[in-house]
Design a protein around this motif. Sequence first.
Motif, mmCIF file in Angstrom:
data_model
loop_
_atom_site.group_PDB
_atom_site.id
_atom_site.type_symbol
_atom_site.label_atom_id
_atom_site.label_comp_id
_atom_site.label_asym_id
_atom_site.label_seq_id
_atom_site.Cartn_x
_atom_site.Cartn_y
_atom_site.Cartn_z
ATOM 1 N N ALA A 134 0.842 -1.208 0.000
ATOM 2 C CA ALA A 134 0.000 0.000 0.000
ATOM 3 C C ALA A 134 0.876 1.256 0.000
ATOM 4 C CB ALA A 134 -0.932 -0.012 1.211
ATOM 5 N N LEU A 135 1.936 1.237 0.806
ATOM 6 C CA LEU A 135 2.853 2.386 0.878
ATOM 7 C C LEU A 135 3.547 2.611 -0.460
ATOM 8 C CD1 LEU A 135 4.356 1.676 4.405
ATOM 9 C CD2 LEU A 135 2.902 3.619 3.783
ATOM 10 N N GLY A 136 3.860 1.505 -1.157
ATOM 11 C CA GLY A 136 4.473 1.602 -2.488
ATOM 12 C C GLY A 136 3.608 2.408 -3.445
ATOM 13 N N HIS A 137 2.292 2.326 -3.242
ATOM 14 C CA HIS A 137 1.347 3.089 -4.070
ATOM 15 C C HIS A 137 1.104 4.494 -3.528
ATOM 16 C CE1 HIS A 137 0.067 0.069 -6.950
ATOM 17 N NE2 HIS A 137 -0.017 -0.825 -5.995
ATOM 18 N N GLY A 138 1.751 4.829 -2.415
ATOM 19 C CA GLY A 138 1.573 6.165 -1.851
ATOM 20 C C GLY A 138 0.355 6.302 -0.961
ATOM 21 N N HIS A 139 -0.217 5.188 -0.521
ATOM 22 C CA HIS A 139 -1.386 5.242 0.367
ATOM 23 C C HIS A 139 -0.962 5.383 1.823
ATOM 24 C CE1 HIS A 139 -4.048 4.280 -2.869
ATOM 25 N NE2 HIS A 139 -3.523 3.085 -3.092
ATOM 26 N N LYS A 140 -1.838 5.998 2.606
ATOM 27 C CA LYS A 140 -1.601 6.172 4.046
ATOM 28 C C LYS A 140 -1.984 4.891 4.793
ATOM 29 C CE LYS A 140 -2.916 9.470 7.520
ATOM 30 N NZ LYS A 140 -3.849 10.554 7.860
ATOM 31 N N VAL A 141 -1.145 4.519 5.732
ATOM 32 C CA VAL A 141 -1.333 3.263 6.452
ATOM 33 C C VAL A 141 -1.143 3.483 7.949
ATOM 34 C CG1 VAL A 141 -0.224 1.019 6.870
ATOM 35 C CG2 VAL A 141 -0.639 1.761 4.532
ATOM 36 N N GLY A 142 -1.970 2.817 8.749
ATOM 37 C CA GLY A 142 -1.820 2.881 10.202
ATOM 38 C C GLY A 142 -1.612 1.500 10.801
ATOM 39 N N VAL A 143 -0.846 1.428 11.875
ATOM 40 C CA VAL A 143 -0.660 0.171 12.611
ATOM 41 C C VAL A 143 -0.885 0.437 14.091
ATOM 42 C CG1 VAL A 143 0.848 -1.833 12.936
ATOM 43 C CG2 VAL A 143 1.437 -0.077 11.236
ATOM 44 N N VAL A 144 -1.629 -0.436 14.729
ATOM 45 C CA VAL A 144 -1.646 -0.461 16.191
ATOM 46 C C VAL A 144 -1.142 -1.829 16.619
ATOM 47 C CG1 VAL A 144 -3.017 -0.302 18.293
ATOM 48 C CG2 VAL A 144 -3.590 1.132 16.328
ATOM 49 N N GLN A 145 -0.097 -1.825 17.418
ATOM 50 C CA GLN A 145 0.443 -3.071 17.945
ATOM 51 C C GLN A 145 -0.164 -3.310 19.313
ATOM 52 O OE1 GLN A 145 4.938 -2.989 16.858
ATOM 53 N NE2 GLN A 145 4.581 -4.491 18.469
ATOM 54 N N PHE A 146 -1.000 -4.334 19.408
ATOM 55 C CA PHE A 146 -1.669 -4.623 20.681
ATOM 56 C C PHE A 146 -0.755 -5.345 21.658
ATOM 57 C CE2 PHE A 146 -6.092 -3.268 20.474
ATOM 58 C CZ PHE A 146 -6.179 -2.886 19.146
ATOM 59 N N ILE A 147 0.292 -5.945 21.151
ATOM 60 C CA ILE A 147 1.279 -6.606 22.013
ATOM 61 C C ILE A 147 2.638 -5.998 21.688
ATOM 62 C CG2 ILE A 147 2.369 -8.806 22.595
ATOM 63 C CD1 ILE A 147 -0.520 -8.914 23.356
ATOM 64 N N LYS A 148 3.233 -5.379 22.668
ATOM 65 C CA LYS A 148 4.530 -4.744 22.444
ATOM 66 C C LYS A 148 5.568 -5.815 22.111
ATOM 67 C CE LYS A 148 7.037 -2.856 25.767
ATOM 68 N NZ LYS A 148 7.273 -1.997 26.958
ATOM 69 N N GLY A 149 6.473 -5.509 21.213
ATOM 70 C CA GLY A 149 7.558 -6.445 20.938
ATOM 71 C C GLY A 149 7.264 -7.382 19.787
ATOM 72 N N ALA A 150 6.025 -7.374 19.288
ATOM 73 C CA ALA A 150 5.697 -8.274 18.176
ATOM 74 C C ALA A 150 6.456 -7.852 16.914
ATOM 75 C CB ALA A 150 4.198 -8.289 17.939
ATOM 76 N N TRP A 151 6.588 -6.555 16.713
ATOM 77 C CA TRP A 151 7.358 -6.061 15.578
ATOM 78 C C TRP A 151 8.656 -5.492 16.119
ATOM 79 C CZ3 TRP A 151 4.253 -3.594 11.089
ATOM 80 C CH2 TRP A 151 3.174 -4.424 10.783
ATOM 81 N N SER A 152 9.661 -5.552 15.292
ATOM 82 C CA SER A 152 10.938 -5.145 15.852
ATOM 83 C C SER A 152 11.686 -4.184 14.943
ATOM 84 C CB SER A 152 11.762 -6.383 16.185
ATOM 85 O OG SER A 152 12.783 -6.018 17.080
ATOM 86 N N THR A 153 12.996 -4.072 15.181
ATOM 87 C CA THR A 153 13.784 -3.018 14.547
ATOM 88 C C THR A 153 13.753 -3.076 13.018
ATOM 89 O OG1 THR A 153 15.632 -4.504 15.008
ATOM 90 C CG2 THR A 153 15.356 -2.628 16.456
ATOM 91 N N GLY A 154 13.756 -4.285 12.446
ATOM 92 C CA GLY A 154 13.757 -4.405 10.987
ATOM 93 C C GLY A 154 12.538 -3.745 10.371
ATOM 94 N N GLU A 155 11.367 -4.065 10.921
ATOM 95 C CA GLU A 155 10.125 -3.447 10.450
ATOM 96 C C GLU A 155 10.181 -1.930 10.617
ATOM 97 O OE1 GLU A 155 9.776 -6.279 12.238
ATOM 98 O OE2 GLU A 155 8.248 -7.512 11.245
ATOM 99 N N GLN A 156 10.576 -1.516 11.806
ATOM 100 C CA GLN A 156 10.549 -0.082 12.112
ATOM 101 C C GLN A 156 11.461 0.697 11.173
ATOM 102 O OE1 GLN A 156 11.215 -0.212 16.355
ATOM 103 N NE2 GLN A 156 9.208 -1.137 16.632
#
Lengths: 203, 203
Positions: free
Chosen positions: A58-80
């Motif tokens: 979606a970002l590749g197309h220039g669309h706005k995207v939101g994420v809420v992480q309900f559990i901290k630590g599920a996503w990490s430095t690579g994603e960020q």
Amino acid sequence: MTDSEEDINRRHKEKAEKRKAFQDKLVSQADKKKHLLMVYTGTGKGKSTAAFGTMLRALGHGHKVGVVQFIKGAWSTGEQKALATFDNLVTYEVAGEGFTWDTQDRARDIAKAREAWVLALAMIRDTSYHLVVLDELNIVLRYDYLPVEEVVAALAGRANHVIVTGRNAPQPLIDSADLVTEMKLVKHPFREQGVMAQEGIEF
Amino acid sequence: MTDSEEDINRRHKEKAEKRKAFQDKLVSQADKKKHLLMVYTGTGKGKSTAAFGTMLRALGHGHKVGVVQFIKGAWSTGEQKALATFDNLVTYEVAGEGFTWDTQDRARDIAKAREAWVLALAMIRDTSYHLVVLDELNIVLRYDYLPVEEVVAALAGRANHVIVTGRNAPQPLIDSADLVTEMKLVKHPFREQGVMAQEGIEF
């Protein structure tokens, strides 16, 4: 008698023609646009990763995207770091308080889940978001930290695409979803071989 | 008699403590580093998307990543635009010749699969690649366009992580893999509701 190469190729062509006709029919019948509710569940790897991949598409197309992480630590430095490349298009909220088996305080987990849900609701109601990812929301629902009926009702009237991830997706969420994939664990190196999580692959 | 909130919280804490102890034990035992062979298979959505997500995680860390697409058209503009952000770290080869039911020419498909495999081999043997994605290779193996034994043997001596995607992963590949996830189709809007593929979600 073995088949000649010619026979094999002819049969292949016949099968391929049938398959193409079926595929073309499906595509021609698929003419509806819809804001999808997508669920990635199951015990296998790839749930949050697939959500992350869809976000980047979606970002590749220039669309706005939101994420809420309900559990901290599920996503990490690579994603960020990867998301930071598109930082004007991404809203990233880490709202949970670590895995529940780390916190061991149910009342506090419920309060944190509620805080995360308020952030999620704000994104879902903001039609400028093309896609909202509710990462690990299924875990929160599974522990009854949020009532599933409330979540399903809030998701019903959206004007954006939503992805919910986490094992044990509750049935009412599955019922109201458009696309559900169960990631089934077939083999896992962490469990079976004692292989650690490695940079650039798992975090 | 209903349980008091206190009882519920106490039981939750006990369960959480046990779970945490188990999780900590697993993590402490997982001390091996290994170049992983990961397979995303099954009929559900999210196989290539999870591979794409893992690639971007590696790219976020500044690692070099290669992709060979064995079936043209599997990845689309959204992916390509997102990857272009990291273009100095990504090698992207589109080697296949469209879905096989479009081409209907088996001899040509085999030649194309072989060309793609030569590109894949060059990446796998180049240790500067942290991760190599062989997208839709399973389909090529399934049609016997490449002998699975040859592929498995070539993957055995790698010094990088590899992801293979596509439905119908052959058993010899599963046997030699470290991580296998089957994406199981539970619900699909394209099939059931006639919803078309939409920009920023499916391409």
